[in-house]
Every structure is written in C-alpha cells, then in structure tokens.
Design an enzyme around this catalytic site. Structure first.
Site, PDB file in Angstrom:
ATOM      1  N   HIS A  62       0.327  -7.311  -0.073  1.00 54.15           N
ATOM      2  CA  HIS A  62      -0.565  -6.532   0.784  1.00 54.15           C
ATOM      3  C   HIS A  62      -0.261  -6.755   2.255  1.00 54.15           C
ATOM      4  O   HIS A  62      -0.819  -7.638   2.894  1.00 54.15           O
ATOM      5  CB  HIS A  62      -2.016  -6.938   0.487  1.00 54.15           C
ATOM      6  CG  HIS A  62      -3.000  -5.824   0.698  1.00 54.15           C
ATOM      7  ND1 HIS A  62      -3.580  -5.147  -0.342  1.00 54.15           N
ATOM      8  CD2 HIS A  62      -3.499  -5.272   1.823  1.00 54.15           C
ATOM      9  CE1 HIS A  62      -4.406  -4.220   0.137  1.00 54.15           C
ATOM     10  NE2 HIS A  62      -4.370  -4.280   1.454  1.00 54.15           N
ATOM     11  N   ASP A 153      -5.497   1.655   0.523  1.00 55.17           N
ATOM     12  CA  ASP A 153      -5.641   0.507   1.409  1.00 55.17           C
ATOM     13  C   ASP A 153      -7.124   0.212   1.651  1.00 55.17           C
ATOM     14  O   ASP A 153      -7.868   0.105   0.697  1.00 55.17           O
ATOM     15  CB  ASP A 153      -4.860   0.742   2.713  1.00 55.17           C
ATOM     16  CG  ASP A 153      -4.566  -0.570   3.436  1.00 55.17           C
ATOM     17  OD1 ASP A 153      -4.933  -1.635   2.899  1.00 55.17           O
ATOM     18  OD2 ASP A 153      -3.980  -0.547   4.525  1.00 55.17           O
ATOM     19  N   ASP A 306      -2.449  -9.867   3.551  1.00 55.65           N
ATOM     20  CA  ASP A 306      -3.313  -8.866   4.199  1.00 55.65           C
ATOM     21  C   ASP A 306      -2.961  -8.754   5.688  1.00 55.65           C
ATOM     22  O   ASP A 306      -3.831  -8.655   6.543  1.00 55.65           O
ATOM     23  CB  ASP A 306      -4.789  -9.223   4.001  1.00 55.65           C
ATOM     24  CG  ASP A 306      -5.699  -8.004   4.151  1.00 55.65           C
ATOM     25  OD1 ASP A 306      -5.163  -6.880   4.221  1.00 55.65           O
ATOM     26  OD2 ASP A 306      -6.923  -8.172   4.219  1.00 55.65           O
TER      27      ASP A 306
END
Lengths: 429, 310
Positions: A62, A153, A306
């Site tokens: 991610h 997302d 992230d």
C-alpha cells in the site's frame, strides 16, 4: 555483479538455511552458494554482515507515488528510491493519481515508467470509475495490462450493492478487491480517533465503529458472493476480532495494517502535529495491542507502509485543514520493529519472524505473486537488515520528495542495511 | 503567590497550573477595582501593540478584548475576516506574519479550527492569546466564568456546576471543565445525547440527560447557546423540541427546592435555551460575566506582556 554477503543470519522459514548464519554468494543476480564460509572470487563486492539478518526482499501492499498528477509530492523515481531505502523490492502502488488509475493506459504508464528499476512495481487499479464509487471500472482490461488487484484506495465504497457487484464481477478473472473500511456517514469530518483524546482536543472523532461496520458489511457480502476480500490498513481491536472470526469460519479474507498504527496512539496528537493526522487514525493502546496480537496469530497478514507523500502546504496548516497521511516507506520496518520491541511479548525471535513474514511471503501471496527463495540457484531478491540497530531519522537522508513524517529527528530501532535485487546491490543510507 | 505565569501563551486552560489560574483571578480582582474608578485606564501596556485577529464572527469577545487592551493603554489593531484568509489562498502563518511584520507585540486570535492557536504559537514569534479555537478551547471565557462564580458564591472549590446544551461543539464547555476541575469544583454536563461526546465522562465529569435532575444537583447552571451555525447536520429535530427538553424557564427554577445561579456566555437565544424571565432574574449573573470578562482579559494580557519584557 558478484556480491558476497558475509556472516548474515538467514530469516526465511521456507529456506533450508533458516536461522543459520551463512555466507551468501550472488553472481549475475543468482545465488550461487550458501555456505558457512565462502572465499570471495576476484572482483567480488564483499559486505560484512555480522549481526545482520537477511530475508527475501520485502513487499509493500500500500503505497502512493502520486505519479501522474502530483509529481511535486512524489514521482515513480523518488518513490522507488524511498522503497529501496526502506528495504522493499516490490511495491503495490495505489490508484490515487490524477487522473485516478482506472483505465489500462494509466496502468501501462506506471508499468512502463518502472521498467528497468530495481524495485518491482505492481499497479493496483481502481474498482470504480475515477474512484467515485458509482460505476465499476474496466477491471479486467486493467488486469490484462498488469494490474494486480483493485482498490479505490481511501475512498470507501459506501453503496453495498456496488460493493457486492464488484466482488461478484471480479471473480470472472480472479481479481482481488482491496477495500479501505470506513463508513463516511459516521466518520464524517472526523480528524482523529474518537476517544478521550479527541474529546480533550475538541477535534471531531472517527469512531472505531465506522471501520468495523464496513468490515462487518463486507464480510457478509464476500460470504454471499463467495469472493475473496482484502481489507487495507485496519486499525481497531474490533476489526481484528471480526477478521479473526471470519477466518475461523473459512472466509477468504486477508488484511494488512500500516506500521505506524502499531507504534503511535491518539495520545501522541496532544500537540496537534499534523504529520500524525492519518487515515485510518491513530487509535488507542488497546487497539495497538490487538493489532500486534493479530499479527502474531496470523489474523493480520501483512504490514504495509501506507506511504502518503504530502507537500508542506498541505501539512503545515491548521490541523483540520491539513491533509491526511505520512511518508512511510523508509521507516516502515523500523517503526513496526520498534513497536514490536516495545510490546510485552517475550519471544522476540518469534515476533521478528512474524513481522518479516508480514513483509515478505504473506503480502506476495495475497497478490498471488511468485515467492522468492533463499537457496542456491534462485534469483537473489534479498533484504539485509539489523533488527537491533538504533538510528536517528534525519530529514536530509530521506529519499522521498516529501518530508511529511512525524519521525524526523526521532530514534527508531531496526535498520535496513541494503537490498539485493535484479543483479543490483543498494546499500541504504 | 508567584507573580509570573508558567506559560508564554494562553492557548487553553489545559496547559495552565492551578497557580496560574489563581494568579490571573487575583490580578483580575485588581483590574476590576480599576474599572470601577472614574478613570478606568492604566498605563500598563503603553507602547505595546496588540492585534485582534478574528477569523470567525464575534462581537462580544472581540469588544471585550479590545476594551481590555484600551484600558491597559495598548495600541490596538483589528483584523476580522469571517470567511477567513483561507479562501484567498493565504495561509494562517502568512497572514499573521504579515501583521507581525508591522511590529505587533501580541496576537489575540479567534479561529474556527481546533488547535489553531497552538499551531500559530509553534510557527510565529509572538505572544498568542486564544480567543476561541473551533470546538477546542476558549480559555478567557472559562476564566471569567470561574471569576464570576467566585465573586457570587465566595469560592469555586466544592461547588457543583452543570454545563447545559451543545457540549459536542462547545469550546466554552471544554475550557470550563478544565478550569473548574482545576479549581476544585464538581462538573456535570447536560444535554441531548446526540450533542454529548461519547467519552466525556472520562474527563471526570458527570453526564445527565434530564434537565430537572441536573438543576436539582447543581449550585450553578452554565447554559450554553445552541449554536446552529456550528452544526452542519441536524442533531435534534427542532429548536421547539430542544426547548421542551432542555430549555430553562422560571416555572422550572421555582419548582426546585433551592436557589441556583444562572450563567450564560452569550449571546442568548431568548426563549430557546433560556427564557427572558430567567435571563433577567435575580438568579442570573449573565451581565456580571460580561463585566468580569474585561477585567479577566486585562489580567491575562497584562501577565503575558510581563513575560514579554524578560
């Protein structure tokens, strides 16, 4: 290139050398010898790895590289530099670009731009057109061009019917739906976790239930559709329990957690540091404990970065006007490792093994990617790290184009030493 | 008592120690005396320039600060922008630095964003007084409320104070909770369940949803204005129904078996959270609050300016 990694401890449960300290010789990108002691052939780069460990190269599920559209925050080149610095040899990039990555041409752009780089790039295409949560995007077309999974997302799909159709439709071509669970009708304009901290700070809260309701809904939908589903960046104790129960029932569910959600809590927001304004928000001590337990018992499959680059204009401002997210590729392992070392769990070796599993085999398995091996004859796809080394995160050492990290000038435990992939050897700074 | 504050800015009550609050209240006593003299002006802040930056609508707080500044002989500049500079694309830091470049010594700021005062104090070189930051804090209001309770009842310690209304969107409630607790009062919040933060009891306050029970319990009721402008979604069906459940009227007060003190930070929605006969009754110290506001703000400005000189 010839490279000799000297006296590195191999951490790779599938390898016959797991747990052993060995020399590893790599020639032309191939592991040609793993022995107690290897004499270096002429012209070999020798890396003294005493006290260091080696695993298969790390994989991030991610990250955002903002390319195309927001190249002033990050582009594919700087993003991949940051990934290398963080020990990653593979990165799944989110569709949060401008335009949103919802067509095959955008997928192909990313793949073409990443050609010849030392890091494997895996585009994640959008589930819906423009990530708007209204109409399905051409997922099969994107998959045919190289998209490895589908996600909108941080734009959760509010419409349950649409989510169900996405889960059903993606089965036609074994597409994986990755969903960020957040019910915006509840989290609304929330800026941080709802709790006593948000109450003290007067900031609008994002309740845990906003995440858990969406997971509960999606698990029902996935069971109905008999589809696999992946939850991205879960953050609450309740979310861990829901997924643990679903796995016990045999549902095809997987999930990941962002490393920083293992280390920071909402208490850290007392100074209104906008670099800690994150999505999902930083939760509470009980959630951190549940997330670490979930990683150790396998409920949580992967640890991700992230990675969210933001320019200073979007961060150096009033807290509720600041954008969400932090850059995290370069500190991902260290943050998770520091969090683990702070936990009360006693078997530190087992914890480290869980963490490395969550950075290597598990994220690749989720995306059905081939798993690299540490054995003679295999392509060298390796990350070398020192789990005990303390280091200071220095702003001028960061490779990312953005600097929105709450970790600048902070000390972390666990350092990436280098990466060997595609016949190249990168020493981290 | 020490003669200097432990802080360089007044960002909220949260950062203050008990002795800071006691010092401010004691200093305000002196200034209240001054305000009742024929000549109401003292030269304490002569040669200092104070900027009042109001990025959100305000009449009484801005007037109160301006009056306090003028009574202290400071030079005053006002900047008011309800739409805020954000719409023009200028950042808060730039706006404030522009004003400071014109040689301003202190900044009094109201802003719609929680933490805006703290943010500013981290990025600009000036003394900052928070005149309300979104739904976070409004420290001078809490100080003047405490001052007014002390004046009316002799002390704050041990008193029971209920804050009634929209607690979720109220900076007054939060600052009052911190200030009253610091001074040893017991605090309760009362209001519709949709407007009480879920975790408020963890701050050590009681929660009551029945107005009569709350009034029966308390010595002081601090009634908040229903701020419809802060609510982007509906938390109760109508003002009429709010008044039925949480409006204070004379009959309700008369039915209690004791006298309680009524406070309100203003401006009052007469007939909504409080009826006119209550607002204008002998129970009410609403206008004392306004008067005390000037004295308390003088004290805050004076004490922070004193730190400036060091």
């Amino acid at each position: 290139m010839k490279l000799l990694l000297r006296s590195v401890k191999i951490l790779s449960p599938r390898s016959p050398f797991h747990g052993k300290t060995q020399d590893i010789l790599i020639e032309g990108g191939i592991i040609t010898a793993i022995e107690k002691s290897i004499a270096a052939p002429r012209g070999t780069v020798i890396h003294e790895g005493k006290g260091q460990q080696v695993s298969t190269g790390w994989m991030d599920l991610h990250a955002r590289f903002c390319d195309p559209g927001f190249e002033h925050k990050e582009d594919l080149n700087t993003g991949l530099d940051a990934a290398l610095q963080g020990g990653f040899t593979g990165v799944a990039v989110m569709p949060s670009t401008a335009p949103f990555m919802h067509t095959k041409s955008l997928v192909e752009y990313v793949i073409r731009k990443a050609e010849g780089k030392s890091v494997d790039v895996y585009p994640v295409g959008a589930i819906t057109q423009n990530g708007a949560g209204k109409e399905l995007a051409e997922m099969y077309d994107m998959q045919s061009s190289g998209a490895v999974a589908f996600s909108d997302d941080k734009h959760p799909i509010a419409d349950a019917g649409l989510m169900l159709r996405a889960l059903l439709y993606s089965k036609n071509f074994d597409g994986l739906i990755m969903h960020y669970p957040d019910d915006r009708s509840i989290s609304g304009k929330g800026n941080m976790n709802e709790g006593v901290s948000s109450t003290r700070l007067g900031l609008a809260g994002i309740p845990a239930i906003a995440e858990e309701l969406t997971i509960a809904r999606d698990l029902k939908l996935a069971a109905y559709a008999n589809s696999p589903i992946h939850f991205s960046t879960i953050s609450t104790a309740g979310a861990v329990q829901l997924i643990r129960d679903a796995k016990k029932k045999g549902l095809k569910v997987s999930c990941d957690v962002a490393a920083h959600n293992l280390l920071f809590s909402d208490k850290d927001l007392d100074t209104f540091d906008s670099n800690l304004k994150l999505m999902p928000p930083l939760r509470e001590a009980k959630d951190i404990k549940a997330l670490i337990d979930g990683l150790c018992d396998g409920t949580i499959d992967a640890v991700c970065s992230d990675h969210t680059p933001e320019d200073v204009e979007n961060k150096k401002k009033e807290f509720d006007y600041a954008h969400f997210g932090m850059i995290a590729l370069e500190t991902c392992f260290a943050v998770a490792n520091t969090a683990f070392s702070k936990s009360t769990k006693s078997d530190k070796d087992a914890i480290l093994e869980s963490l490395i599993g969550a950075l290597t085999d598990k994220p690749r398995s989720i995306l059905s990617l081939a798993l690299p091996d540490i054995k003679v004859g295999a392509k060298a796809n390796l990350t070398i790290f020192d789990p005990n080394k303390e280091w200071l995160v220095a702003k001028n050492q960061l490779r990312s184009k953005s600097a929105n990290s709450p970790l600048v000038d902070k000390k972390l435990t666990g350092k990436v030493i280098g990466v060997c992939h595609k016949d190249q050897w990168h020493l981290a700074r | 008592m020490k003669s200097s504050l432990s802080v360089n800015h007044l960002l909220g009550i949260k950062g203050l120690q008990l002795r800071d609050v006691e010092l401010i209240l004691a200093t305000a006593d002196t200034f209240k005396d001054v305000l009742n003299r024929p000549i109401k002006k003292v030269p304490s802040l002569r040669d200092l320039t104070i900027a009042n930056l109001f990025f959100e609508n305000s009449t009484r707080t801005r007037l109160s600060f301006e009056l306090a500044e003028k009574r202290l002989s400071a030079d005053v500049v006002n900047f008011t922008s309800s739409s805020s500079s954000v719409t023009k694309g200028e950042t808060l830091i730039d706006t404030v630095n522009n004003i400071l470049a014109m040689k301003v010594d202190m900044v009094v700021m109201r802003h719609p964003s929680p933490g805006a005062a703290a943010f500013l104090s981290q990025h600009v070189r000036s003394r900052i007084v928070n005149a309300g930051d979104g739904t976070h804090e409004h420290p001078t209001q809490a100080l003047l409320d405490a001052f007014s309770i002390r004046e009316k009842l002799g002390s704050v310690k041990g008193k029971k104070v209920v804050i009634i209304g929209d607690i979720l969107h109220s900076r007054v409630a939060l600052s009052n909770i911190f200030c009253l607790q610091l001074l040893g009062a017991e605090v309760m919040v009362c209001g519709p369940t949709t407007l009480i933060p879920k975790y408020i009891s963890e701050l050590g306050v009681r929660v009551e949803h029945n107005l009569r029970k709350a009034l029966q319990w308390c010595d002081v009721a601090n009634v908040l204005r229903i701020q419809l402008e802060r609510q982007d979604i509906k938390y109760f069906p109508s003002l009429r129904e709010y008044t039925m459940l949480f409006g204070i009227n004379k009959a309700l007060l008369d039915s209690l078996d004791k006298q309680i003190v009524i406070m309100h930070p203003g401006p009052i929605n007469r007939g909504v959270e409080i009826t006119s006969d209550v607002a204008d009754s002998e129970h009410s110290i609403i206008l004392d609050q306004v008067e005390n506001g000037v004295a308390v703000r003088m004290a805050v400005l004076y004490l922070l300016a004193g730190k400036n000189e060091k």
